[in-house]
Design an enzyme around this catalytic site. Structure first.
Site, PDB file in Angstrom:
ATOM      1  N   ASP A 160      35.719 -13.641  -6.441  1.00  9.84           N
ATOM      2  CA  ASP A 160      34.608 -12.748  -6.741  1.00  9.84           C
ATOM      3  C   ASP A 160      34.556 -11.500  -5.884  1.00  9.84           C
ATOM      4  O   ASP A 160      33.675 -10.662  -6.070  1.00  9.84           O
ATOM      5  CB  ASP A 160      33.283 -13.525  -6.618  1.00  9.84           C
ATOM      6  CG  ASP A 160      33.092 -14.418  -7.823  1.00  9.84           C
ATOM      7  OD1 ASP A 160      33.563 -14.029  -8.903  1.00  9.84           O
ATOM      8  OD2 ASP A 160      32.502 -15.497  -7.684  1.00  9.84           O
ATOM      9  N   HIS A 189      36.036 -20.223   0.704  1.00  8.94           N
ATOM     10  CA  HIS A 189      36.054 -21.078  -0.483  1.00  8.94           C
ATOM     11  C   HIS A 189      36.110 -22.517  -0.028  1.00  8.94           C
ATOM     12  O   HIS A 189      36.752 -22.835   0.966  1.00  8.94           O
ATOM     13  CB  HIS A 189      37.267 -20.760  -1.373  1.00  8.94           C
ATOM     14  CG  HIS A 189      37.080 -21.267  -2.764  1.00  8.94           C
ATOM     15  ND1 HIS A 189      37.381 -22.554  -3.136  1.00  8.94           N
ATOM     16  CD2 HIS A 189      36.587 -20.653  -3.858  1.00  8.94           C
ATOM     17  CE1 HIS A 189      37.070 -22.708  -4.408  1.00  8.94           C
ATOM     18  NE2 HIS A 189      36.597 -21.583  -4.878  1.00  8.94           N
ATOM     19  N   HIS A 227      27.999 -19.773  -5.539  1.00  7.12           N
ATOM     20  CA  HIS A 227      28.950 -20.111  -6.614  1.00  7.12           C
ATOM     21  C   HIS A 227      29.179 -18.832  -7.424  1.00  7.12           C
ATOM     22  O   HIS A 227      29.536 -17.793  -6.875  1.00  7.12           O
ATOM     23  CB  HIS A 227      28.339 -21.281  -7.402  1.00  7.12           C
ATOM     24  CG  HIS A 227      29.233 -21.954  -8.391  1.00  7.12           C
ATOM     25  ND1 HIS A 227      30.587 -21.756  -8.459  1.00  7.12           N
ATOM     26  CD2 HIS A 227      28.948 -22.851  -9.402  1.00  7.12           C
ATOM     27  CE1 HIS A 227      31.103 -22.495  -9.437  1.00  7.12           C
ATOM     28  NE2 HIS A 227      30.120 -23.162 -10.024  1.00  7.12           N
TER      29      HIS A 227
HETATM   30  N1  CMC Z   1      30.799 -15.346   5.911  1.00  3.00           N
HETATM   31  C1  CMC Z   1      30.674 -15.750   7.198  1.00  3.00           C
HETATM   32  N2  CMC Z   1      30.895 -17.012   7.623  1.00  3.00           N
HETATM   33  C2  CMC Z   1      31.284 -17.908   6.697  1.00  3.00           C
HETATM   34  C3  CMC Z   1      31.450 -17.565   5.337  1.00  3.00           C
HETATM   35  C4  CMC Z   1      31.200 -16.225   4.964  1.00  3.00           C
HETATM   36  N3  CMC Z   1      31.336 -15.832   3.685  1.00  3.00           N
HETATM   37  N4  CMC Z   1      31.833 -18.647   4.621  1.00  3.00           N
HETATM   38  C5  CMC Z   1      31.915 -19.663   5.508  1.00  3.00           C
HETATM   39  N5  CMC Z   1      31.582 -19.219   6.762  1.00  3.00           N
HETATM   40  C6  CMC Z   1      31.617 -20.004   8.020  1.00  3.00           C
HETATM   41  C7  CMC Z   1      30.438 -20.950   8.090  1.00  3.00           C
HETATM   42  O1  CMC Z   1      29.340 -20.335   8.736  1.00  3.00           O
HETATM   43  C8  CMC Z   1      31.029 -22.083   8.882  1.00  3.00           C
HETATM   44  O2  CMC Z   1      31.107 -21.676  10.242  1.00  3.00           O
HETATM   45  P1  CMC Z   1      30.917 -22.766  11.427  1.00  3.00           P
HETATM   46  O3  CMC Z   1      32.060 -23.733  11.248  1.00  3.00           O
HETATM   47  O4  CMC Z   1      30.985 -21.959  12.677  1.00  3.00           O
HETATM   48  O5  CMC Z   1      29.574 -23.395  11.209  1.00  3.00           O
HETATM   49  C9  CMC Z   1      32.467 -22.178   8.364  1.00  3.00           C
HETATM   50  O6  CMC Z   1      32.774 -20.842   7.933  1.00  3.00           O
HETATM   51  C10 CMC Z   1      32.666 -23.159   7.204  1.00  3.00           C
HETATM   52  O7  CMC Z   1      31.750 -22.779   6.160  1.00  3.00           O
HETATM   53  P2  CMC Z   1      31.036 -23.814   5.190  1.00  3.00           P
HETATM   54  O8  CMC Z   1      29.801 -23.183   4.625  1.00  3.00           O
HETATM   55  O9  CMC Z   1      30.892 -25.155   5.853  1.00  3.00           O
HETATM   56  O10 CMC Z   1      32.135 -23.976   4.050  1.00  3.00           O
HETATM   57  P3  CMC Z   1      31.884 -24.535   2.610  1.00  3.00           P
HETATM   58  O11 CMC Z   1      33.191 -25.028   2.125  1.00  3.00           O
HETATM   59  O12 CMC Z   1      30.737 -25.486   2.570  1.00  3.00           O
HETATM   60  O13 CMC Z   1      31.415 -23.229   1.777  1.00  3.00           O
HETATM   61  C11 CMC Z   1      31.409 -21.261   0.476  1.00  3.00           C
HETATM   62  C12 CMC Z   1      32.225 -22.481   0.932  1.00  3.00           C
HETATM   63  C13 CMC Z   1      32.172 -20.572  -0.664  1.00  3.00           C
HETATM   64  C14 CMC Z   1      30.058 -21.719  -0.086  1.00  3.00           C
HETATM   65  C15 CMC Z   1      31.208 -20.317   1.688  1.00  3.00           C
HETATM   66  O14 CMC Z   1      32.458 -19.877   2.179  1.00  3.00           O
HETATM   67  C16 CMC Z   1      30.347 -19.095   1.333  1.00  3.00           C
HETATM   68  O15 CMC Z   1      29.124 -19.173   1.417  1.00  3.00           O
HETATM   69  N6  CMC Z   1      30.979 -17.926   0.931  1.00  3.00           N
HETATM   70  C17 CMC Z   1      30.237 -16.785   0.494  1.00  3.00           C
HETATM   71  C18 CMC Z   1      29.774 -16.973  -0.949  1.00  3.00           C
HETATM   72  C19 CMC Z   1      30.891 -16.799  -1.955  1.00  3.00           C
HETATM   73  O16 CMC Z   1      31.664 -15.838  -1.896  1.00  3.00           O
HETATM   74  N7  CMC Z   1      30.957 -17.719  -2.942  1.00  3.00           N
HETATM   75  C20 CMC Z   1      31.936 -17.652  -4.035  1.00  3.00           C
HETATM   76  C21 CMC Z   1      32.926 -18.776  -4.024  1.00  3.00           C
HETATM   77  S1  CMC Z   1      34.277 -18.422  -5.183  1.00  3.00           S
HETATM   78  C22 CMC Z   1      33.571 -18.475  -6.747  1.00  3.00           C
HETATM   79  C23 CMC Z   1      33.346 -19.863  -7.194  1.00  3.00           C
HETATM   80  O17 CMC Z   1      34.357 -20.513  -7.592  1.00  3.00           O
HETATM   81  O18 CMC Z   1      32.213 -20.318  -7.169  1.00  3.00           O
END
Ligand code: CMC
Length: 428
Positions: free
Chosen positions: A364, A307, A265
């Site tokens: 971010d 995201h 987050h």
């Molecule tokens: N790098 C590599 N792979 C990724 C990433 C990433 N940053 N983000 C998602 N994936 C992959 C994930 O491994 C999954 O792959 P598969 O379908 O093969 O298993 C797929 O993309 C879907 O990911 P998810 O984790 O199920 O998606 P989510 O909606 O639950 O998570 C997230 C969203 C923001 C937590 C995630 O994209 C992440 O961890 N990003 C990096 C951390 C980050 O930058 N966070 C800030 C968010 S913006 C600020 C805020 O508003 O909080």
């Protein structure tokens, strides 16, 4: 489209009304699901498909990359408004007239001192404590100095608690940073604007006069506005759910700060910069880190990408990227980390792994680069995010209480042991 949803469970069928928002979003209203089905619930880990409330504060369309606070597009607010105007709009519903804004600011100024005993609390923290832990504790401690919970039926009490926290939070933010840097804890100047005053409290050196750098001031307004609200994200949902037990405003905010801290987050802005620094220290080989991010056996994720709701682009990231270019240029900072960030973005945008999963740079990805250029320590980045999010949390808490929402209390499907007899310790 019909305005009912039909559910078939075995031989039984049920009907539920549909709810439509002002932007035509549709939800199935399952408020009476358990009652009519005799105990059936829905399950949705991470709440990817579940709405927790109806809200009139922020609209976002993740597919189209739209974000609006109270109907005002984020692009226009970031370009034309200042942070206090946006805070007012979020909390009270409309952009303020000059008179309303002046009153809001005057009232905030009248609360800009925190109890001096808070200084003793902050002095007891170790210098290397993470500023988010310190900020969360100090915000919670404010409850001890203002113990009565807000009477939400009293307009005056509600307003007083809002201006009080809008005034005191920047003091806590500045003190958190000054503690980290080993600088004495000061107060601001009530003659200054809200952001100028924050800058004074954060950056004023005891042996130098203080001058507001207009580039930093404008960038701070923009960054804080972009972070000011984002509907039912993890920290905001936390604030609403803690507040739903009728816990006080400051206690609810303190919980929100803890939720924001995590690297998935708000903590992502710190994690992005640390990642960029690590790539630089490792020779700047972005391809190697792209490969790590795609490797399912490697826990590494490309921080600042992806995201939960934006599956096209994050409109805030667009504005921040342009701001990063401007600020570094105007301040004359040549940060090699910006080049690493640009290279990662370029590679990710054409890489099938990222394209297929709709992973784009988020808000971010570039914000830490700007904060670093301003001289703010890396561990403070999420604290700055918290300051930006403050009016959003307040607005959401206020809305939830005024709507008289019930206490947040999800259900579960139990998958543990069924009933078994107690066994005496010597027989286990
Ligand atoms: N790098 C590599 N792979 C990724 C990433 C990433 N940053 N983000 C998602 N994936 C992959 C994930 O491994 C999954 O792959 P598969 O379908 O093969 O298993 C797929 O993309 C879907 O990911 P998810 O984790 O199920 O998606 P989510 O909606 O639950 O998570 C997230 C969203 C923001 C937590 C995630 O994209 C992440 O961890 N990003 C990096 C951390 C980050 O930058 N966070 C800030 C968010 S913006 C600020 C805020 O508003 O909080």
């Amino acid at each position: 489209m019909s305005d009912i949803a039909k559910l078939q469970v075995g031989d039984n069928s049920y009907e539920f009304p549909l709810i439509k928002g002002t932007e035509n979003e549709v939800a199935i209203d399952i408020k009476n699901l358990r009652d009519v089905t005799n105990g059936i619930i829905t399950i949705d880990p991470g709440y990817k498909n579940s709405g927790s409330c109806e809200s009139a504060i922020t609209f976002l369309d993740g597919e189209k990359g739209v974000l609006r606070y109270r109907g005002y597009p984020i692009e226009e607010l970031a370009e034309k408004a200042d942070f206090l105007e946006v805070s007012y709009a979020l909390i009270f519903g409309n952009l303020p007239t000059q008179e309303e804004l002046d009153k809001f600011h005057t009232d905030i100024r009248s609360h800009a001192i925190v109890d001096d005993d808070v200084r003793k609390i902050i002095e007891a923290f170790p210098r290397n404590a993470h500023p988010m832990g310190v900020l969360s504790s100090l915000t919670s401690a404010l409850t001890a100095f203002n113990p009565s919970s807000v009477n939400v039926d009293s307009k005056e009490e509600m307003y007083a608690s809002i201006v009080r926290i809008m005034a005191k939070f920047p003091v806590l933010v500045a003190w958190t940073m000054r503690k980290k840097k080993g600088m004495h804890l000061n107060y601001g100047r009530n003659t200054l604007g809200y952001i100028e005053n924050l800058m004074y409290m954060m950056f004023k050196k005891p042996n130098e006069d203080f001058e507001v750098n207009p580039i930093i001031k404008n960038a701070l307004h923009k960054l804080l506005i972009l972070h000011a609200d984002h509907e039912q994200n993890c920290s905001t949902s936390t604030v609403r759910i803690v507040g739903s037990s009728h816990a006080g405003l400051f206690a609810s905010l303190s919980a929100g700060i803890s939720a924001l801290w995590g690297p998935l987050h708000g903590g992502a802005n710190q994690a992005v910069l640390e990642m960029l620094e690590a790539i630089q220290a490792d020779g700047g080989d972005t391809a190697k880190y792209m490969a790590k991010a795609k490797d399912k056996n490697d826990p590494f994720r490309l921080m600042g990408f992806g995201h939960r709701v934006y599956k096209n682009f994050d409109p805030r990231a667009k504005i921040i990227k342009a701001t990063a270019d401007e600020v570094l240029n105007d301040l004359g900072v040549d940060d090699p980390i910006l080049n690493i960030a640009r290279a990662l973005e370029k590679e990710a945008l054409s890489d099938p792994y990222f394209v297929e999963r709709k992973l784009y740079p988020n808000v971010d990805f570039y914000s830490g680069i700007i904060y670093r250029a301003m001289g703010i320590p890396v561990e403070m980045f999420t604290v700055m995010f918290a300051l930006g999010r403050l009016p959003g949390w307040i607005a959401q808490w206020k809305e939830m209480r005024l709507n008289k929402e019930p206490i947040g209390r999800p259900r579960q499907i139990y998958i543990g042991e069924t009933q078994r007899p107690f066994v005496e310790i010597e027989k286990r």
